[in-house]
Design a protein around this motif. Sequence first.
Motif, PDB file in Angstrom:
ATOM      1  N   PRO A 188      53.893  84.096  84.862  1.00 41.06           N
ATOM      2  CA  PRO A 188      54.368  85.405  85.310  1.00 41.06           C
ATOM      3  C   PRO A 188      54.102  86.506  84.268  1.00 41.06           C
ATOM      4  O   PRO A 188      54.634  86.449  83.163  1.00 41.06           O
ATOM      5  CB  PRO A 188      55.874  85.190  85.483  1.00 41.06           C
ATOM      6  CG  PRO A 188      56.201  84.001  84.616  1.00 41.06           C
ATOM      7  CD  PRO A 188      54.957  83.205  84.426  1.00 41.06           C
ATOM      8  N   ILE A 189      53.288  87.467  84.674  1.00 38.62           N
ATOM      9  CA  ILE A 189      52.781  88.488  83.750  1.00 38.62           C
ATOM     10  C   ILE A 189      53.901  89.349  83.164  1.00 38.62           C
ATOM     11  O   ILE A 189      53.840  89.752  82.003  1.00 38.62           O
ATOM     12  CB  ILE A 189      51.727  89.366  84.466  1.00 38.62           C
ATOM     13  CG1 ILE A 189      50.525  88.470  84.767  1.00 38.62           C
ATOM     14  CG2 ILE A 189      51.340  90.572  83.606  1.00 38.62           C
ATOM     15  CD1 ILE A 189      49.222  89.125  85.003  1.00 38.62           C
ATOM     16  N   SER A 205      53.000  91.544  75.561  1.00 36.98           N
ATOM     17  CA  SER A 205      51.809  92.398  75.531  1.00 36.98           C
ATOM     18  C   SER A 205      50.847  91.835  76.574  1.00 36.98           C
ATOM     19  O   SER A 205      50.943  90.651  76.916  1.00 36.98           O
ATOM     20  CB  SER A 205      51.185  92.391  74.129  1.00 36.98           C
ATOM     21  OG  SER A 205      50.880  91.074  73.736  1.00 36.98           O
ATOM     22  N   PRO A 206      49.940  92.646  77.113  1.00 37.18           N
ATOM     23  CA  PRO A 206      49.079  92.159  78.196  1.00 37.18           C
ATOM     24  C   PRO A 206      48.284  90.907  77.791  1.00 37.18           C
ATOM     25  O   PRO A 206      47.757  90.851  76.676  1.00 37.18           O
ATOM     26  CB  PRO A 206      48.147  93.341  78.469  1.00 37.18           C
ATOM     27  CG  PRO A 206      48.875  94.542  77.954  1.00 37.18           C
ATOM     28  CD  PRO A 206      49.683  94.060  76.788  1.00 37.18           C
ATOM     29  N   PRO A 207      48.223  89.905  78.664  1.00 40.03           N
ATOM     30  CA  PRO A 207      47.642  88.604  78.322  1.00 40.03           C
ATOM     31  C   PRO A 207      46.163  88.634  77.936  1.00 40.03           C
ATOM     32  O   PRO A 207      45.698  87.751  77.231  1.00 40.03           O
ATOM     33  CB  PRO A 207      47.838  87.777  79.597  1.00 40.03           C
ATOM     34  CG  PRO A 207      48.166  88.746  80.688  1.00 40.03           C
ATOM     35  CD  PRO A 207      48.803  89.913  80.030  1.00 40.03           C
ATOM     36  N   PHE A 266      48.061  86.752  70.037  1.00 37.71           N
ATOM     37  CA  PHE A 266      48.742  86.585  71.322  1.00 37.71           C
ATOM     38  C   PHE A 266      47.788  86.932  72.456  1.00 37.71           C
ATOM     39  O   PHE A 266      47.373  88.084  72.584  1.00 37.71           O
ATOM     40  CB  PHE A 266      49.995  87.463  71.397  1.00 37.71           C
ATOM     41  CG  PHE A 266      51.147  86.887  70.621  1.00 37.71           C
ATOM     42  CD1 PHE A 266      51.190  86.990  69.242  1.00 37.71           C
ATOM     43  CD2 PHE A 266      52.180  86.217  71.286  1.00 37.71           C
ATOM     44  CE1 PHE A 266      52.238  86.448  68.516  1.00 37.71           C
ATOM     45  CE2 PHE A 266      53.245  85.678  70.569  1.00 37.71           C
ATOM     46  CZ  PHE A 266      53.272  85.784  69.179  1.00 37.71           C
ATOM     47  N   ALA A 267      47.446  85.950  73.254  1.00 37.93           N
ATOM     48  CA  ALA A 267      46.587  86.165  74.428  1.00 37.93           C
ATOM     49  C   ALA A 267      46.508  84.867  75.204  1.00 37.93           C
ATOM     50  O   ALA A 267      46.651  83.786  74.622  1.00 37.93           O
ATOM     51  CB  ALA A 267      45.174  86.582  74.010  1.00 37.93           C
ATOM     52  N   ARG A 268      46.285  84.965  76.517  1.00 43.18           N
ATOM     53  CA  ARG A 268      46.053  83.742  77.293  1.00 43.18           C
ATOM     54  C   ARG A 268      44.776  83.081  76.788  1.00 43.18           C
ATOM     55  O   ARG A 268      43.752  83.753  76.620  1.00 43.18           O
ATOM     56  CB  ARG A 268      45.938  84.090  78.787  1.00 43.18           C
ATOM     57  CG  ARG A 268      45.510  82.928  79.651  1.00 43.18           C
ATOM     58  CD  ARG A 268      46.441  81.699  79.507  1.00 43.18           C
ATOM     59  NE  ARG A 268      47.581  81.712  80.374  1.00 43.18           N
ATOM     60  CZ  ARG A 268      48.838  81.480  79.969  1.00 43.18           C
ATOM     61  NH1 ARG A 268      49.107  81.215  78.704  1.00 43.18           N
ATOM     62  NH2 ARG A 268      49.822  81.488  80.827  1.00 43.18           N
ATOM     63  N   PRO A 314      54.010  82.285  79.201  1.00 41.37           N
ATOM     64  CA  PRO A 314      53.820  83.663  78.746  1.00 41.37           C
ATOM     65  C   PRO A 314      53.785  83.684  77.213  1.00 41.37           C
ATOM     66  O   PRO A 314      54.395  82.837  76.564  1.00 41.37           O
ATOM     67  CB  PRO A 314      55.071  84.380  79.271  1.00 41.37           C
ATOM     68  CG  PRO A 314      55.583  83.520  80.373  1.00 41.37           C
ATOM     69  CD  PRO A 314      55.241  82.117  80.006  1.00 41.37           C
ATOM     70  N   ASN A 315      53.073  84.666  76.664  1.00 41.46           N
ATOM     71  CA  ASN A 315      52.994  84.853  75.209  1.00 41.46           C
ATOM     72  C   ASN A 315      52.353  83.683  74.463  1.00 41.46           C
ATOM     73  O   ASN A 315      52.747  83.343  73.343  1.00 41.46           O
ATOM     74  CB  ASN A 315      54.376  85.177  74.623  1.00 41.46           C
ATOM     75  CG  ASN A 315      55.008  86.372  75.305  1.00 41.46           C
ATOM     76  OD1 ASN A 315      54.365  87.412  75.435  1.00 41.46           O
ATOM     77  ND2 ASN A 315      56.221  86.200  75.806  1.00 41.46           N
ATOM     78  N   GLU A 316      51.375  83.081  75.089  1.00 38.79           N
ATOM     79  CA  GLU A 316      50.580  82.068  74.377  1.00 38.79           C
ATOM     80  C   GLU A 316      50.011  82.706  73.106  1.00 38.79           C
ATOM     81  O   GLU A 316      49.643  83.877  73.099  1.00 38.79           O
ATOM     82  CB  GLU A 316      49.415  81.588  75.266  1.00 38.79           C
ATOM     83  CG  GLU A 316      48.510  80.590  74.541  1.00 38.79           C
ATOM     84  CD  GLU A 316      47.358  80.063  75.407  1.00 38.79           C
ATOM     85  OE1 GLU A 316      47.334  80.330  76.631  1.00 38.79           O
ATOM     86  OE2 GLU A 316      46.487  79.380  74.838  1.00 38.79           O
ATOM     87  N   HIS A 317      49.975  81.917  72.030  1.00 38.65           N
ATOM     88  CA  HIS A 317      49.422  82.451  70.786  1.00 38.65           C
ATOM     89  C   HIS A 317      48.785  81.337  69.964  1.00 38.65           C
ATOM     90  O   HIS A 317      48.967  80.157  70.258  1.00 38.65           O
ATOM     91  CB  HIS A 317      50.499  83.192  69.991  1.00 38.65           C
ATOM     92  CG  HIS A 317      51.734  82.367  69.748  1.00 38.65           C
ATOM     93  ND1 HIS A 317      52.728  82.203  70.683  1.00 38.65           N
ATOM     94  CD2 HIS A 317      52.125  81.651  68.668  1.00 38.65           C
ATOM     95  CE1 HIS A 317      53.684  81.427  70.186  1.00 38.65           C
ATOM     96  NE2 HIS A 317      53.339  81.082  68.967  1.00 38.65           N
ATOM     97  N   TYR A 318      48.039  81.760  68.958  1.00 40.65           N
ATOM     98  CA  TYR A 318      47.374  80.810  68.062  1.00 40.65           C
ATOM     99  C   TYR A 318      47.404  81.399  66.664  1.00 40.65           C
ATOM    100  O   TYR A 318      46.999  82.553  66.449  1.00 40.65           O
ATOM    101  CB  TYR A 318      45.938  80.578  68.536  1.00 40.65           C
ATOM    102  CG  TYR A 318      45.251  79.406  67.856  1.00 40.65           C
ATOM    103  CD1 TYR A 318      45.917  78.204  67.637  1.00 40.65           C
ATOM    104  CD2 TYR A 318      43.918  79.505  67.444  1.00 40.65           C
ATOM    105  CE1 TYR A 318      45.277  77.136  67.027  1.00 40.65           C
ATOM    106  CE2 TYR A 318      43.271  78.432  66.836  1.00 40.65           C
ATOM    107  CZ  TYR A 318      43.963  77.249  66.637  1.00 40.65           C
ATOM    108  OH  TYR A 318      43.329  76.184  66.034  1.00 40.65           O
TER     109      TYR A 318
END
Length: 464
Positions: free
Chosen positions: A96-97, A102-104, A121-123, A436-440
């Motif tokens: 869910p966006i 922040s935008p994916p 942070f990004a898909r 949501p908020n996937e990050h690396y």
Amino acid sequence: MERSIITNYLNQNKERMLNELLDLLKIPSVSADSKFKADVIKTAEAVKQRLIEAGADKVELSETKGNPVVYGEKIIDPKKPTVIVYGHYDVQPADPINLWNSPPFEPVIKKTDIHPEGAIFARGACDDKGQMYMHVKAFELMMKTNTLPCNVKFMIEGEEEVGSSNLGPWIIENKNRLKGDVILISDTSIIANDTPSIDVGLRGLAYMEVEVTGPNRDLHSGVYGGAVANPINVLCKMIADCHDENKHITIPGFYDDVLELTKEERAEMAKAPFDLEEYKKDLDIAEEQGEKGYNSMERTGIRPTLDVNGIWGGYTGEGAKTVLPSKAFAKISMRLVPNQNSHKISELFQKHFEKTAPKSVKVKVTAHHGGEPVVVSTNSAGYNAASRAMEETYGKKPVPTRGGGSIPIVALFKKELGLDSILFGFGLDSDALHSPNEHYGLFNYYKGIETIPLFYKYFSESKK
Ligand code: BES
Ligand code: MN
Ligand code: MN
């Protein structure tokens, strides 16, 4: 190879290596949703371009029945060993966006408690663009510093997140150019940034969809309610009955093929650090749960599960509507462990649901994609090379762990190519994969680029 060659090159090119990844993350390569098809292809093109720039030969988008595979290779000497790199350029949907900070697909770098140096942070940041791209950059590093010690072949696919069903046939068709010695994959996680680990298992998957039909149309729940079966009530009860009070799965035959670990193997597993209090705190749950007789690590690593991924039917809009719905639906997945087979389990599930449904409803069960479980030996040239490489860059020997997730194609690599896969992951479970908020972490990205060339070095040396 001197470590300083690696660190010097990395330090001089850090920023560019990061910016290239950020560019890749801006393209929404969601494989599950056909509306992103053009972006999926654009991503494949970008990966192809980057492989060419890094110095690979014969780079192409190789067609499959679905999204193309990006293939490329560098053969320095046919007598030398060959590492085959697998990864995926497709990502999960961002939904869910509204839960993203922040935008994916507009990557930003922010510090977190776990990532004090910053995280992207990004898909797809971790799963799997970030981890896949480490391999492209490590390859560039070895090419530009003249330190590539063996041959390499890249096979980067675009349908992992939807089950890799077109990759199997592609592998069979391309067997000839996929001759090699080991498959190297960064698409799993380590325990923590100060506790390296290497996954030595992946769970399999059987994914089902259930449709339950009651009356032939939606009814007034006052006029008919109580006398006619409500398919949502029925489905909920059927799902609840899939577990007994010990959280054991009740489908007859479900555990028949499960490989039980010995006491010694379980003791070995328990050596991996795990802090239950931290785990609960991170997820904001008061208590963990699961199959009786097993701890949390075992429940995700070596035991099979059954979970509802989505359930719908009836009225879910604003306010209250009194309705006795005609239909109810659920998507149910089962994670499998060695020696279970996804086709066999799908069939057991289907039979069980058809058999236990009350006569008041009709049940339709269909199977989605599946995948087979995998175990990786810790006693191979590949594992040893990975272990030595990590030991050198982390200053600690990595712990073998069992990952709970699935990478459906890995079992096929063994079956069709006869090759073992090394699950050389650098992400963290807390990196919010699929969420949501996937990050690396930047630490993780650079550490991967630094560690991968050492794998090549030790693997090549061991094959001399
Ligand atoms: N990279 C993951 C799998 C993974 C994550 C393994 C973390 C171990 C630790 C992969 O992209 C994935 O999400 N796989 C799916 C498989 C599916 C869509 C067929 C999964 O596990 O749900
Ligand atoms: Mn992945
Ligand atoms: Mn994934």
